[in-house]
Design a protein around this motif. Structure first.
Motif, short mmCIF file in Angstrom:
data_model
loop_
_atom_site.label_atom_id
_atom_site.label_comp_id
_atom_site.label_asym_id
_atom_site.label_seq_id
_atom_site.Cartn_x
_atom_site.Cartn_y
_atom_site.Cartn_z
N CYS A 156 0.85 -1.20 0.00
CA CYS A 156 0.00 0.00 0.00
C CYS A 156 0.88 1.25 0.00
N LEU A 157 0.69 2.10 -1.01
CA LEU A 157 1.37 3.39 -1.07
C LEU A 157 0.34 4.47 -0.75
N ILE A 158 0.62 5.24 0.33
CA ILE A 158 -0.39 6.15 0.87
C ILE A 158 0.21 7.54 1.04
N PRO A 159 -0.34 8.57 0.37
CA PRO A 159 0.11 9.94 0.62
C PRO A 159 -0.13 10.31 2.08
N GLY A 160 0.79 11.08 2.65
CA GLY A 160 0.74 11.39 4.08
C GLY A 160 -0.21 12.50 4.44
N GLY A 161 -1.50 12.20 4.37
CA GLY A 161 -2.51 13.18 4.76
C GLY A 161 -3.89 12.70 4.40
N VAL A 162 -4.89 13.46 4.85
CA VAL A 162 -6.29 13.13 4.55
C VAL A 162 -7.00 14.36 4.00
N LEU A 163 -8.10 14.11 3.34
CA LEU A 163 -8.97 15.18 2.86
C LEU A 163 -10.26 15.09 3.66
N THR A 164 -10.59 16.16 4.39
CA THR A 164 -11.80 16.15 5.22
C THR A 164 -13.04 16.33 4.36
N SER A 165 -14.20 16.17 4.99
CA SER A 165 -15.46 16.32 4.25
C SER A 165 -15.67 17.74 3.76
N SER A 166 -15.01 18.71 4.40
CA SER A 166 -15.12 20.11 3.98
C SER A 166 -14.08 20.49 2.93
N GLY A 167 -13.24 19.51 2.52
CA GLY A 167 -12.23 19.79 1.50
C GLY A 167 -10.92 20.30 2.04
N GLU A 168 -10.69 20.17 3.34
CA GLU A 168 -9.43 20.63 3.95
C GLU A 168 -8.40 19.50 3.93
N TRP A 169 -7.18 19.84 3.55
CA TRP A 169 -6.08 18.88 3.57
C TRP A 169 -5.40 18.92 4.93
N ARG A 170 -5.26 17.77 5.56
CA ARG A 170 -4.56 17.66 6.84
C ARG A 170 -3.41 16.68 6.68
N GLY A 171 -2.20 17.19 6.77
CA GLY A 171 -1.02 16.36 6.57
C GLY A 171 -0.60 15.63 7.83
N VAL A 172 0.07 14.50 7.64
CA VAL A 172 0.62 13.72 8.76
C VAL A 172 1.93 14.37 9.20
N LYS A 173 2.04 14.66 10.48
CA LYS A 173 3.21 15.37 10.98
C LYS A 173 4.27 14.44 11.57
N LYS A 174 3.91 13.17 11.78
CA LYS A 174 4.85 12.22 12.37
C LYS A 174 5.55 11.42 11.27
N PRO A 175 6.72 10.81 11.60
CA PRO A 175 7.45 10.04 10.58
C PRO A 175 6.81 8.68 10.27
N TYR A 176 5.68 8.37 10.90
CA TYR A 176 4.97 7.14 10.60
C TYR A 176 3.49 7.47 10.48
N LEU A 177 2.75 6.61 9.81
CA LEU A 177 1.33 6.88 9.57
C LEU A 177 0.50 6.47 10.78
N PHE A 178 0.48 5.16 11.07
CA PHE A 178 -0.22 4.64 12.23
C PHE A 178 0.64 3.57 12.88
N ALA A 179 0.38 3.29 14.16
CA ALA A 179 1.12 2.25 14.87
C ALA A 179 0.81 0.88 14.25
N VAL A 180 1.85 0.16 13.84
CA VAL A 180 1.64 -1.08 13.09
C VAL A 180 1.01 -2.19 13.94
N LYS A 181 1.31 -2.24 15.24
CA LYS A 181 0.72 -3.28 16.09
C LYS A 181 -0.78 -3.09 16.21
N ALA A 182 -1.20 -1.84 16.35
CA ALA A 182 -2.64 -1.56 16.42
C ALA A 182 -3.30 -1.86 15.07
N LEU A 183 -2.62 -1.50 13.98
CA LEU A 183 -3.15 -1.82 12.65
C LEU A 183 -3.34 -3.32 12.47
N ALA A 184 -2.33 -4.09 12.92
CA ALA A 184 -2.38 -5.54 12.75
C ALA A 184 -3.55 -6.16 13.49
N THR A 185 -3.86 -5.66 14.67
CA THR A 185 -4.96 -6.20 15.46
C THR A 185 -6.31 -5.96 14.77
#
Length: 374
Positions: free
Chosen positions: A161-190
Motif C-alpha cells: 500500500c502506497l499512501i500519501p501522508g494526509g487526509v482530505l476532510t469532508s469540507s475539502g481541507e487537507w490535513r497532513g501527517v506530521k509524524k514520521p509514521y502513519l499509524f502504529a503497526v501493532k494496532a493496525l495488525a490487530t
C-alpha cells in the motif's frame, strides 16, 4: 556470454510431465499457452525496414499476458509514466499487510474471494484509523497492489500500500501527517486481523484453525516514508507492475531441474535454489490470478472516479504539483519506437507490415490478418 533462459523454456521441458500429476485450471492452461506462444510466429510478426538501406527485421508479437515475464518491463515503464501526474506533493508511506500462511490453502480454493477480502479489510482498517485519529479525521488515498509470491515463489500473500501522508476532510481541507509514521503497526495488525476474518465469514467460508488465527499476531510492516516524487514513481513501477520473476534470475534449465537466484531476507544475501521442473511450474502457477481480477486498486481521494478533482483541491493547499510533472501533458503520449538500423547505423527502422496467422488471442481463434503501412 551467459545463456538467457525463459519461463517458456521451462514449460517446453516440463509442462507435459506436470500435467501427468497435476490438473490445470482453464486460466492456468491459457497462461501457459500465452507464455509459450509469446514472441513466436504463432502470435504473428511485424516486418520492419530501414528508411535508408534495404535492411529488414522481423519482430514477433508479444502475448501481453500479465503473468508473462517477457511482457512486464515495458508495461511497467508506461504505467509509471501515466501515474506521474497523480503524485501528490507530500510524503508517502509504504505499508505491507501480510496474510498468515494458515490461510494459503483457503486462498488456493477460493482465490477471488480471499484476495477481495484482503483488499476490503486493509482499506477498512486504514479508513477507520484515519477517521478516528484526532489530528486527521478525514479520507485517505491509497494505491494497493496484490502480491502472492515470495522470493522462492512459495505462496506469500501480501498487499503493498502506497499512501500519501494526509487526509482530505469532508469540507475539502487537507490535513497532513506530521509524524514520521502513519499509524502504529501493532494496532493496525490487530484491527486488520479482525476485519479480515470477518470478511471471510461474510463470504460463508470455513476458516481453518480460526482460534489459532485469532490469537496469532498478524504482520503489518511499515517501510521508511518516501519524500521525493521520483522515488514514489520508482516504487509505483516496482511494486505495481512487476511480475513474480525477472527472467535474469533463471540460471539453468535442464531436463531434470530449474535453478534460479533469490534474495534471502534473513541475511540479505543473493543465493541460488534448484527445484525440479514440476515443482517450479507448480509454484509459478500458484500465482495465476482469476480471470479479470484487478490486482491494482486505488482508494479514497486516489480513486479513479474523483482523482483529478481531489488532486486539484489538495495541490491548491499544499503547493502546485507542476514541479513534479514539469513538461508532462495531461494526455498520455503514445510511446514511439525508435530503433536505429543495425546495418547502416544511420537510418531507423520503420514498421512496414503486420501479419497474424491463425493466432489465438485471449482464447479466441483469429483468421489471417495482413496490414501494410506503406
Amino acid at each position: 556470454m551467459a545463456t538467457t533462459h525463459h519461463v517458456a523454456d521451462v514449460l517446453a521441458q516440463h509442462l507435459s510431465n506436470y500435467k501427468e500429476i497435476h490438473a490445470l485450471t482453464y486460466q492456468q492452461q491459457r497462461v501457459c499457452q500465452h507464455i509459450q506462444d509469446c514472441r513466436t510466429v504463432k502470435l504473428g510478426a511485424q516486418q520492419w525496414q530501414c528508411d535508408r538501406c534495404e535492411h529488414n527485421k522481423t519482430v514477433y508479437c508479444a502475448c501481453r499476458d500479465r503473468h508473462c515475464p517477457q511482457c512486464q518491463g515495458h508495461v511497467s515503464e508506461q504505467w509509471s509514466e501515466q501515474q506521474s501526474k497523480d503524485v501528490i506533493n507530500a510524503p508517502y508511506f509504504h505499508l505491507v499487510f501480510t496474510l498468515p500462511h494458515e490461510l494459503n490453502g483457503l486462498a488456493r480454493q477460493y482465490p477471488r474471494e480471499i484476495y477481495s477480502c484482503l483488499f476490503h479489510a486493509v482499506w477498512q482498517t486504514l479508513s477507520q484509523f484515519a477517521q478516528r485519529k484526532k489530528q486527521l479525521q478525514g479520507t485517505l488515498g491509497m494505491t494497493a497492489v496484490l502480491h502472492t509470491w515470495g522470493q522462492s515463489f512459495a505462496q506469500h500473500i501480501h498487499l503493498h500500500c502506497l499512501i500519501p501522508g494526509g487526509v482530505l476532510t469532508s469540507s475539502g481541507e487537507w490535513r497532513g501527517v506530521k509524524k514520521p509514521y502513519l499509524f502504529a503497526v501493532k494496532a493496525l495488525a490487530t484491527v486488520f486481523r479482525a476485519k479480515m476474518l470477518a470478511a471471510i465469514r461474510a463470504h460463508k467460508l470455513m476458516i481453518p484453525q480460526s482460534e489459532l488465527l485469532m490469537k496469532k499476531s498478524w504482520c503489518v510492516h511499515s517501510k521508511v516514508n518516501l519524500t521525493e516524487p521520483k522515488t514514489v514513481l520508482k516504487y509505483l513501477g516496482r511494486y505495481t507492475r512487476k511480475g513474480m520473476l525477472h527472467e535474469g534470475r533463471l540460471k539453468q534449465v535442464t531436463k531434470e531441474s530449474v535453478t534460479f537466484s533469490y534474495k534471502d531476507y534473513r541475511d540479505s544475501k543473493i543465493k541460488r535454489m534448484t527445484l525440479t521442473g514440476i515443482e517450479f511450474i507448480r509454484r509459478y502457477l500458484l500465482h495465476v490470478l482469476p480471470s479479470g481480477f484487478m490486482r491494482i486498486r486505488h482508494y479514497g481521494f486516489l480513486a479513479s472516479a474523483c482523482r483529478a478533482k481531489k488532486r486539484d483541491i489538495i495541490s491548491a493547499q499544499i503547493g502546485k504539483y507542476e514541479a513534479v510533472n514539469q513538461g508532462k501533458s495531461e494526455t498520455p503520449v503514445p510511446v514511439s519506437v525508435n530503433w536505429p538500423c543495425p546495418s547502416c547505423k544511420q537510418g531507423r527502422l520503420i514498421l512496414k507490415s503486420l501479419c497474424i496467422k491463425d493466432a489465438k488471442i485471449d482464447g479466441l481463434a483469429t483468421g489471417s490478418i495482413i496490414m501494410n503501412s506503406g
